[in-house]
Write an enzyme that holds these catalytic residues in place. Structure first.
Site, PDB file in Angstrom:
ATOM      1  N   ALA A  74       1.109  -1.581   0.054  1.00 29.87           N
ATOM      2  CA  ALA A  74      -0.242   0.112   0.254  1.00 29.87           C
ATOM      3  C   ALA A  74       0.916   1.619  -0.009  1.00 29.87           C
ATOM      4  O   ALA A  74       0.201   2.437  -0.219  1.00 29.87           O
ATOM      5  CB  ALA A  74      -0.752   0.198   1.366  1.00 29.87           C
ATOM      6  N   THR A  75       2.324   1.459   0.621  1.00 30.35           N
ATOM      7  CA  THR A  75       2.739   2.179   0.625  1.00 30.35           C
ATOM      8  C   THR A  75       3.429   3.006  -1.235  1.00 30.35           C
ATOM      9  O   THR A  75       3.087   4.190  -0.958  1.00 30.35           O
ATOM     10  CB  THR A  75       4.403   2.390   1.016  1.00 30.35           C
ATOM     11  OG1 THR A  75       3.762   1.498   2.932  1.00 30.35           O
ATOM     12  CG2 THR A  75       5.007   3.131   1.820  1.00 30.35           C
ATOM     13  N   ASN A 154      -6.498   2.769  10.311  1.00 32.86           N
ATOM     14  CA  ASN A 154      -5.419   1.490  10.898  1.00 32.86           C
ATOM     15  C   ASN A 154      -5.443   1.944  11.758  1.00 32.86           C
ATOM     16  O   ASN A 154      -5.520   0.901  13.127  1.00 32.86           O
ATOM     17  CB  ASN A 154      -3.656   1.928  10.657  1.00 32.86           C
ATOM     18  CG  ASN A 154      -3.575   3.556  10.077  1.00 32.86           C
ATOM     19  OD1 ASN A 154      -4.063   4.255   9.669  1.00 32.86           O
ATOM     20  ND2 ASN A 154      -2.039   3.007  10.926  1.00 32.86           N
ATOM     21  N   GLN A 182      -6.905  -1.217   5.029  1.00 36.91           N
ATOM     22  CA  GLN A 182      -7.474  -1.554   6.056  1.00 36.91           C
ATOM     23  C   GLN A 182      -8.430  -2.023   6.139  1.00 36.91           C
ATOM     24  O   GLN A 182      -8.821  -3.113   6.504  1.00 36.91           O
ATOM     25  CB  GLN A 182      -7.270  -1.010   7.407  1.00 36.91           C
ATOM     26  CG  GLN A 182      -6.633  -0.066   8.729  1.00 36.91           C
ATOM     27  CD  GLN A 182      -5.559  -1.410   8.817  1.00 36.91           C
ATOM     28  OE1 GLN A 182      -6.256  -2.432   9.261  1.00 36.91           O
ATOM     29  NE2 GLN A 182      -4.233  -1.088   9.465  1.00 36.91           N
ATOM     30  N   ALA A 203      -1.556  -7.284   0.519  1.00 34.63           N
ATOM     31  CA  ALA A 203      -2.441  -7.986   0.921  1.00 34.63           C
ATOM     32  C   ALA A 203      -1.874  -8.613   2.535  1.00 34.63           C
ATOM     33  O   ALA A 203      -2.414  -9.222   3.632  1.00 34.63           O
ATOM     34  CB  ALA A 203      -1.276  -9.052   0.282  1.00 34.63           C
ATOM     35  N   HIS A 204      -0.985  -8.054   3.664  1.00 34.73           N
ATOM     36  CA  HIS A 204      -0.739  -8.517   4.201  1.00 34.73           C
ATOM     37  C   HIS A 204      -1.271  -7.867   5.265  1.00 34.73           C
ATOM     38  O   HIS A 204      -1.580  -8.563   6.592  1.00 34.73           O
ATOM     39  CB  HIS A 204       0.894  -8.158   5.171  1.00 34.73           C
ATOM     40  CG  HIS A 204       1.459  -6.869   5.174  1.00 34.73           C
ATOM     41  ND1 HIS A 204       0.961  -6.503   6.154  1.00 34.73           N
ATOM     42  CD2 HIS A 204       1.506  -5.893   4.747  1.00 34.73           C
ATOM     43  CE1 HIS A 204       1.366  -4.850   6.752  1.00 34.73           C
ATOM     44  NE2 HIS A 204       1.641  -5.019   5.318  1.00 34.73           N
ATOM     45  N   CYS A 328       6.539   4.702  18.899  1.00 32.79           N
ATOM     46  CA  CYS A 328       7.243   3.803  19.893  1.00 32.79           C
ATOM     47  C   CYS A 328       7.015   3.770  20.845  1.00 32.79           C
ATOM     48  O   CYS A 328       6.328   4.567  21.642  1.00 32.79           O
ATOM     49  CB  CYS A 328       8.357   3.835  19.024  1.00 32.79           C
ATOM     50  SG  CYS A 328       9.122   5.729  18.954  1.00 32.79           S
TER      51      CYS A 328
HETATM   52  C1  LIG Z   1      -0.910  -1.022   6.367  1.00 33.99           C
HETATM   53  C2  LIG Z   1      -1.051   0.310   6.354  1.00 33.99           C
HETATM   54  C3  LIG Z   1      -0.164   1.007   4.943  1.00 33.99           C
HETATM   55  C4  LIG Z   1       0.746   0.470   4.516  1.00 33.99           C
HETATM   56  O1  LIG Z   1       0.954  -0.490   3.570  1.00 33.99           O
HETATM   57  P1  LIG Z   1       2.289  -2.258   2.971  1.00 33.99           P
HETATM   58  O2  LIG Z   1       1.749  -2.609   2.576  1.00 33.99           O
HETATM   59  O3  LIG Z   1       2.960  -2.123   4.347  1.00 33.99           O
HETATM   60  O4  LIG Z   1       3.234  -0.611   2.622  1.00 33.99           O
HETATM   61  C5  LIG Z   1      -0.995   2.388   4.251  1.00 33.99           C
HETATM   62  N1  LIG Z   1      -2.170   2.668   4.398  1.00 33.99           N
HETATM   63  C6  LIG Z   1      -2.603   1.887   5.855  1.00 33.99           C
HETATM   64  C7  LIG Z   1      -4.140   3.052   6.190  1.00 33.99           C
HETATM   65  C8  LIG Z   1      -2.096   0.651   6.370  1.00 33.99           C
HETATM   66  O5  LIG Z   1      -2.853   0.241   7.137  1.00 33.99           O
END
Ligand SMILES: *Cc1c(COP(=O)(O)O)cnc(C)c1O
Length: 405
Positions: A74-75, A154, A182, A203-204, A328
């Site tokens: 997604a990034t 998220n 999400q 995907a993850h 963090c």
């Molecule tokens: C996890 C997430 C991302 C980043 O996705 P990646 O596949 O880890 O690069 C971007 N936007 C949202 C809202 C997310 O939850």
């Protein structure tokens, strides 16, 4: 029987579904062809698998297979959507609208576009985390070229009114991008009824592998994007590089499985989540729900626990994988920009916890965690002089611990 630690961090990432792993394994072993190889069966087998995955991804969001571009996640999809659209449309205007509670993948991309001369408006959200569509409409200018609003947050799980946003954008001839990392696979997303032009998914976040995702790019009417990578011209020239075939097969399978399980899973997680919320809010004092009560992801619960320090709370809950409201765990941790955007003080943000339930979360686990949270919060408050004084009426509630209603 419960095995520890209990995983309640399904917004950070999700475990790979065994069905997804099984679908991927042959593409690490004997089916290792490059889908761009046109002269032999290794290539044809890989290409067929990629095209099958493209159909599976498209089906999940009511798109056409040719509108799906595979990426590394997604990034990358967010970067390609925002930078690609901004560069392709820069002659029409240089104004972009997004929202204060977006993921860093969008916010940092906006910063980078600002450095390149684009004008960025970050719309605020209400106390409930929702974007006000009237306000969105008023931020539009003649030179606005793109609106980017995430589907589901998220941290607080809040679902933005995509259909209404899409309608506003379409009417004004502005592109509409949504980061659905999400939302995809968890709630219904329909690029047609929601007038979405660009959509990022990963995907993850839906029980697939890490390092693979997709960008939906509307073909009718066609959305022009500038490419970020030059090379062999894969993915309609928009994303060069040899395709991650096992990952793409996993993403496709994850979409298919998510589509078939979505309704049952959403019902089950809503039930678990609501039970957890009801017990925590009734058995503990001074606990507040962050984000809208109903317009949120089924498995998301985000609570602020007044008068307890977030780090100490997580320490007491170390048998559970959770996230707190600070970025963090170091002393200098910044409070979450999302919780700040809905009006929380730094102290409240730091004492907030995100519970992310997922496909493999059991009822027993939810009950164990609920009881544990109650025990730990009560123990911490029992030894807190501040809490004792405030509840005894010997001291007014400090501003830092007031919840912003
Ligand atoms: C996890 C997430 C991302 C980043 O996705 P990646 O596949 O880890 O690069 C971007 N936007 C949202 C809202 C997310 O939850």
């Amino acid at each position: 029987m419960i095995t520890f630690p209990i995983y309640l961090d399904n917004h950070a990432t999700t475990p790979v579904d065994p069905q997804v792993l099984d679908a991927m394994l042959p593409f690490f072993r004997e089916k290792y062809g490059n889908p761009s190889s046109r002269n032999h069966t290794f290539g044809w087998v890989a290409e067929e698998a990629v095209e099958n995955a493209r159909r599976q991804v498209a089906q999940l969001i009511n798109a056409e297979p040719r509108e799906i571009i595979f990426t590394s996640g997604a990034t990358e999809s967010d970067n390609l959507a925002l930078k690609g659209a901004a560069l392709a449309r820069r002659d029409r205007g240089r104004h972009i609208i997004s929202v204060a509670t977006e993921h860093k993948a969008v916010l940092e991309t906006c910063d980078s576009l600002r450095d390149q001369g684009f004008d960025i408006t970050l719309a605020p959200v209400g106390r409930d985390g929702l974007l006000d569509c009237d306000l969105l409409g008023r931020s539009i200018r003649p030179e606005t070229i793109l609106i980017s609003v995430m589907a589901a947050n998220n941290e607080i799980g809040v679902l933005q009114p995509l259909t209404e946003i899409g309608r506003i954008a379409r009417k004004r001839g502005i592109l509409f991008h949504t980061d659905a990392a999400q939302a995809a696979g968890r709630i219904q997303i329909d690029v047609e009824s929601m007038s979405i032009d660009l959509l990022s998914l990963s995907a993850h976040k839906m029980y697939g592998p890490k390092g693979v995702g997709a960008l939906y790019v509307r073909r009718n009417p066609p959305v022009q994007l500038a490419r970020l990578l030059d090379g062999g011209g894969q993915e309609r020239g928009l994303r060069s590089g040899t395709l991650n075939v096992p990952g793409i097969v996993g993403l496709g399978k994850a979409c298919e499985v998510a589509r078939s399980l979505m309704d049952d899973e959403a019902n089950r997680l809503t039930l678990f989540r609501d039970r957890m919320k009801a017990r925590l809010l009734s058995e503990l004092n001074d606990v507040f729900l962050n984000g809208h009560p109903n317009a949120r992801l089924p498995g998301n619960l985000n609570l602020a626990f007044s008068y307890v320090e977030g780090e100490t709370l997580l320490m007491g809950l170390r048998d559970v994988a959770l996230s707190s409201g600070s970025a963090c765990t170091t002393a200098s941790a910044d409070p979450s920009h999302v919780l700040k955007a809905i009006g929380l003080s730094s102290a409240m943000a730091a004492s907030s916890i995100r519970f992310g339930l997922g496909r493999f979360t059991t009822e027993e686990e939810v009950e164990w965690v609920t009881q544990k949270v109650i025990d730990v919060v009560q123990q911490l408050r029992a030894v807190s002089p501040l809490y004792q004084m405030i509840t005894a009426g010997a001291m007014p509630v400090p501003d830092a611990w007031k919840y912003p209603f």
